[in-house]
Design an enzyme around this catalytic site. Structure first.
Site, PDB file in Angstrom:
ATOM      1  N   ARG A 161       0.139  -0.775   8.480  1.00 30.62           N
ATOM      2  CA  ARG A 161      -1.126  -0.107   8.138  1.00 30.62           C
ATOM      3  C   ARG A 161      -1.398   1.077   9.081  1.00 30.62           C
ATOM      4  O   ARG A 161      -2.523   1.355   9.455  1.00 30.62           O
ATOM      5  CB  ARG A 161      -2.314  -1.079   8.189  1.00 30.62           C
ATOM      6  CG  ARG A 161      -2.213  -2.226   7.240  1.00 30.62           C
ATOM      7  CD  ARG A 161      -2.256  -1.770   5.773  1.00 30.62           C
ATOM      8  NE  ARG A 161      -2.140  -2.924   4.905  1.00 30.62           N
ATOM      9  CZ  ARG A 161      -0.973  -3.477   4.545  1.00 30.62           C
ATOM     10  NH1 ARG A 161       0.178  -2.944   4.942  1.00 30.62           N
ATOM     11  NH2 ARG A 161      -0.924  -4.532   3.781  1.00 30.62           N
ATOM     12  N   SER A 235      -9.042  -5.649   2.393  1.00 33.09           N
ATOM     13  CA  SER A 235      -9.002  -6.300   3.709  1.00 33.09           C
ATOM     14  C   SER A 235      -9.753  -5.442   4.726  1.00 33.09           C
ATOM     15  O   SER A 235      -9.418  -4.267   4.906  1.00 33.09           O
ATOM     16  CB  SER A 235      -7.568  -6.463   4.189  1.00 33.09           C
ATOM     17  OG  SER A 235      -6.849  -7.217   3.254  1.00 33.09           O
ATOM     18  N   GLU A 331      -9.174  -2.378   9.432  1.00 32.10           N
ATOM     19  CA  GLU A 331      -8.267  -1.605   8.581  1.00 32.10           C
ATOM     20  C   GLU A 331      -9.069  -0.508   7.871  1.00 32.10           C
ATOM     21  O   GLU A 331      -8.583   0.594   7.640  1.00 32.10           O
ATOM     22  CB  GLU A 331      -7.628  -2.557   7.558  1.00 32.10           C
ATOM     23  CG  GLU A 331      -6.609  -1.887   6.671  1.00 32.10           C
ATOM     24  CD  GLU A 331      -5.966  -2.851   5.686  1.00 32.10           C
ATOM     25  OE1 GLU A 331      -5.603  -3.980   6.076  1.00 32.10           O
ATOM     26  OE2 GLU A 331      -5.828  -2.455   4.523  1.00 32.10           O
TER      27      GLU A 331
HETATM   28  C1  LIG Z   1     -10.005  -4.479  -3.888  1.00 33.64           C
HETATM   29  C2  LIG Z   1      -9.144  -3.716  -2.907  1.00 33.64           C
HETATM   30  C3  LIG Z   1      -7.851  -4.161  -2.631  1.00 33.64           C
HETATM   31  C4  LIG Z   1      -7.044  -3.474  -1.729  1.00 33.64           C
HETATM   32  N1  LIG Z   1      -5.778  -3.932  -1.499  1.00 33.64           N
HETATM   33  C5  LIG Z   1      -4.950  -3.270  -0.659  1.00 33.64           C
HETATM   34  C6  LIG Z   1      -3.612  -3.722  -0.441  1.00 33.64           C
HETATM   35  O1  LIG Z   1      -3.165  -4.691  -1.030  1.00 33.64           O
HETATM   36  N2  LIG Z   1      -2.856  -3.021   0.444  1.00 33.64           N
HETATM   37  C7  LIG Z   1      -3.311  -1.918   1.086  1.00 33.64           C
HETATM   38  O2  LIG Z   1      -2.543  -1.332   1.860  1.00 33.64           O
HETATM   39  N3  LIG Z   1      -4.566  -1.461   0.898  1.00 33.64           N
HETATM   40  C8  LIG Z   1      -5.389  -2.110   0.045  1.00 33.64           C
HETATM   41  N4  LIG Z   1      -6.682  -1.666  -0.146  1.00 33.64           N
HETATM   42  C9  LIG Z   1      -7.164  -0.482   0.578  1.00 33.64           C
HETATM   43  C10 LIG Z   1      -7.019   0.848  -0.220  1.00 33.64           C
HETATM   44  O3  LIG Z   1      -6.745   0.592  -1.562  1.00 33.64           O
HETATM   45  C11 LIG Z   1      -5.901   1.719   0.362  1.00 33.64           C
HETATM   46  O4  LIG Z   1      -6.102   1.959   1.730  1.00 33.64           O
HETATM   47  C12 LIG Z   1      -5.780   3.059  -0.378  1.00 33.64           C
HETATM   48  O5  LIG Z   1      -4.616   3.727   0.031  1.00 33.64           O
HETATM   49  C13 LIG Z   1      -6.981   3.953  -0.127  1.00 33.64           C
HETATM   50  O6  LIG Z   1      -6.867   5.075  -0.975  1.00 33.64           O
HETATM   51  P1  LIG Z   1      -8.096   6.008  -1.260  1.00 33.64           P
HETATM   52  O7  LIG Z   1      -7.587   7.168  -2.027  1.00 33.64           O
HETATM   53  O8  LIG Z   1      -9.185   5.227  -1.869  1.00 33.64           O
HETATM   54  O9  LIG Z   1      -8.484   6.453   0.219  1.00 33.64           O
HETATM   55  P2  LIG Z   1      -9.930   6.841   0.764  1.00 33.64           P
HETATM   56  O10 LIG Z   1     -10.724   5.605   0.979  1.00 33.64           O
HETATM   57  O11 LIG Z   1     -10.534   7.905  -0.064  1.00 33.64           O
HETATM   58  O12 LIG Z   1      -9.524   7.444   2.182  1.00 33.64           O
HETATM   59  C14 LIG Z   1      -8.955   6.628   3.181  1.00 33.64           C
HETATM   60  C15 LIG Z   1      -8.664   7.505   4.412  1.00 33.64           C
HETATM   61  O13 LIG Z   1      -7.643   8.440   4.097  1.00 33.64           O
HETATM   62  C16 LIG Z   1      -8.135   9.773   4.221  1.00 33.64           C
HETATM   63  N5  LIG Z   1      -7.546  10.518   3.099  1.00 33.64           N
HETATM   64  C17 LIG Z   1      -7.649  10.211   1.775  1.00 33.64           C
HETATM   65  N6  LIG Z   1      -6.909  11.079   1.043  1.00 33.64           N
HETATM   66  C18 LIG Z   1      -6.367  11.951   1.935  1.00 33.64           C
HETATM   67  C19 LIG Z   1      -5.522  13.100   1.789  1.00 33.64           C
HETATM   68  N7  LIG Z   1      -5.085  13.529   0.599  1.00 33.64           N
HETATM   69  N8  LIG Z   1      -5.162  13.774   2.924  1.00 33.64           N
HETATM   70  C20 LIG Z   1      -5.601  13.356   4.149  1.00 33.64           C
HETATM   71  N9  LIG Z   1      -6.407  12.295   4.335  1.00 33.64           N
HETATM   72  C21 LIG Z   1      -6.769  11.598   3.232  1.00 33.64           C
HETATM   73  C22 LIG Z   1      -9.644   9.666   4.158  1.00 33.64           C
HETATM   74  O14 LIG Z   1     -10.287  10.754   4.795  1.00 33.64           O
HETATM   75  C23 LIG Z   1      -9.858   8.343   4.864  1.00 33.64           C
HETATM   76  O15 LIG Z   1      -9.784   8.511   6.263  1.00 33.64           O
HETATM   77  C24 LIG Z   1      -7.528  -2.323  -1.064  1.00 33.64           C
HETATM   78  C25 LIG Z   1      -8.832  -1.863  -1.339  1.00 33.64           C
HETATM   79  C26 LIG Z   1      -9.624  -2.549  -2.271  1.00 33.64           C
HETATM   80  C27 LIG Z   1     -11.000  -2.041  -2.581  1.00 33.64           C
END
Ligand SMILES: Cc1cc2nc3c(=O)[nH]c(=O)nc-3n(C[C@H](O)[C@H](O)[C@H](O)COP(=O)(O)OP(=O)(O)OC[C@H]3O[C@@H](n4cnc5c(N)ncnc54)[C@H](O)[C@@H]3O)c2cc1C
Length: 336
Positions: A161, A235, A331
């Site tokens: 992570r 998580s 996380e």
């Molecule tokens: C129900 C649920 C289940 C999940 N299960 C998992 C799992 O099994 N495994 C896992 O690893 N994660 C899991 N997650 C967490 C999440 O899905 C991941 O971390 C995912 O990659 C986040 O993507 P996002 O686009 O929503 O990021 P955001 O929440 O929009 O951003 C996360 C971070 O990344 C930065 N960011 C986003 N896009 C960019 C970009 N293009 N360039 C630079 N910085 C950027 C943001 O500024 C922030 O700091 C889960 C979340 C939920 C709600």
């Protein structure tokens, strides 16, 4: 185009009411460069799917939402295909694309919420697979200069992570595309969690990547709260890695404490077990709490305030430290 005082709650999964002082979207590198020139040196937050964030209060800076899409084939041979994917693509849509084209490697990562661009940020992982296993390279715009840089696998410094973008390069780059190498002769990884037993229940003896994806989706839907119904960000804490000697000492008090080997001297302990065993699972405080089936997931049942949920995470961290002398790390990205 910058908009003022925009409610960004619908762009996040925690359901916490939050607005951003300024907001804009971008759907190409040119648009992003223009935007960066306009907002130079101001507080900036990149938003993907908002599924790994908790806002403690309204955001005073500029939120920019990545909407760069597109999937293209860069290289192809008999064994694999190299694909370049726009950072604003929905991650699960990319997984569905891979299954439709019978390309293996990310089927275990089905239904993880969020965008492609955020996938390398924390090296997303599930069911024994991490994004680093299929990652080739990424392109990102440097915020300070607007220049496009390419990052190799090594440059990203992936860990559990973790990546360089959460450490030294935090807040310095905006990822605009990610390239992945997927396999035409997929080697399935079904040994993790309940995948094998669920395949057996379905009478599937020679699974396809679609079978594995379907099973992963079913398991996730049965275990994890759907953010559309109960606000959450998956998580909330990472699984801590501790010295073996510490683990052996803990076993004297907690006979059943589980662990997974990491190295000769360290083990990983499931944070969910620590939190559950400390009595937090299902604890509800007003509108928020710890999910009743998943101690790792903090939830917002209605109109909880981000700061209250943050405080709950502080209380859990302090209690876990007191009981087991283990410092949990979050996380989820906390936006102050
Ligand atoms: C129900 C649920 C289940 C999940 N299960 C998992 C799992 O099994 N495994 C896992 O690893 N994660 C899991 N997650 C967490 C999440 O899905 C991941 O971390 C995912 O990659 C986040 O993507 P996002 O686009 O929503 O990021 P955001 O929440 O929009 O951003 C996360 C971070 O990344 C930065 N960011 C986003 N896009 C960019 C970009 N293009 N360039 C630079 N910085 C950027 C943001 O500024 C922030 O700091 C889960 C979340 C939920 C709600």
């Amino acid at each position: 185009m910058l908009q003022e005082n925009i409610n960004i709650t619908p762009f996040t999964t925690f359901g916490v009411e939050v607005s951003s002082r300024y907001f804009a979207t971008f759907s190409s590198i040119e648009e992003l460069r223009k935007l960066l020139a306009e907002v130079k040196d101001q507080q900036l937050l990149v938003l993907g799917g908002g599924s790994n964030m908790l806002f403690r209060k309204d955001y005073e800076g500029i939120t920019i939402k990545n909407e760069i899409t597109g999937i293209s084939v860069i290289e192809e041979n008999e064994e694999s295909v190299l694909l370049k994917v726009g950072a604003g693509e929905v991650w699960h849509n990319f997984v569905l694309y891979s299954i439709e084209h019978n390309l293996g490697g990310i089927e275990n990562l089905s239904l993880i919420p969020g965008s492609v661009g955020a996938s390398p940020m924390q090296n997303i992982g599930a069911y024994g697979v991490e994004i680093k296993d299929v990652f080739d390279s990424l392109e990102a715009i440097e915020i300070a200069t607007g220049e496009l840089h390419t990052f190799s696998h090594q440059d990203c410094q992936f860990g559990y992570r973790e990546s360089v973008f959460k450490k030294e390069l935090k807040g310095k780059y905006i990822i605009v595309s990610v390239s992945y190498k997927l396999s035409k002769q997929p080697k399935l990884n079904t040994s993790y969690g309940a995948i094998n037993s669920e395949l057996a229940t379905r009478g599937i003896t020679q699974p396809s990547i679609k079978d594995v994806s379907d099973v992963v989706i079913a398991i996730r839907q049965s275990k994890l709260p759907d953010p559309k119904e109960i606000g959450n960000a998956g998580s909330f804490f990472k699984n801590p890695v501790i010295p073996k000697s510490h683990y052996i000492a803990l076993q004297k008090t907690y006979e059943n404490i589980p662990s997974y080997p990491v190295s000769k001297d360290t083990v990983k302990v499931p944070a969910g077990w620590l939190i559950d065993n400390a009595g937090w699972k299902g604890k509800t405080i007003g509108e928020y709490g710890v999910h009743k089936n998943q101690a790792l997931v903090l939830v917002n049942y209605g109109k909880a305030n981000g700061n209250d949920i943050f405080q709950l995470s502080e209380d859990i961290i302090a209690d876990i430290y007191k009981r087991y002398q283990i410092k949990l790390e979050r996380e989820v990205n906390i936006i102050a």
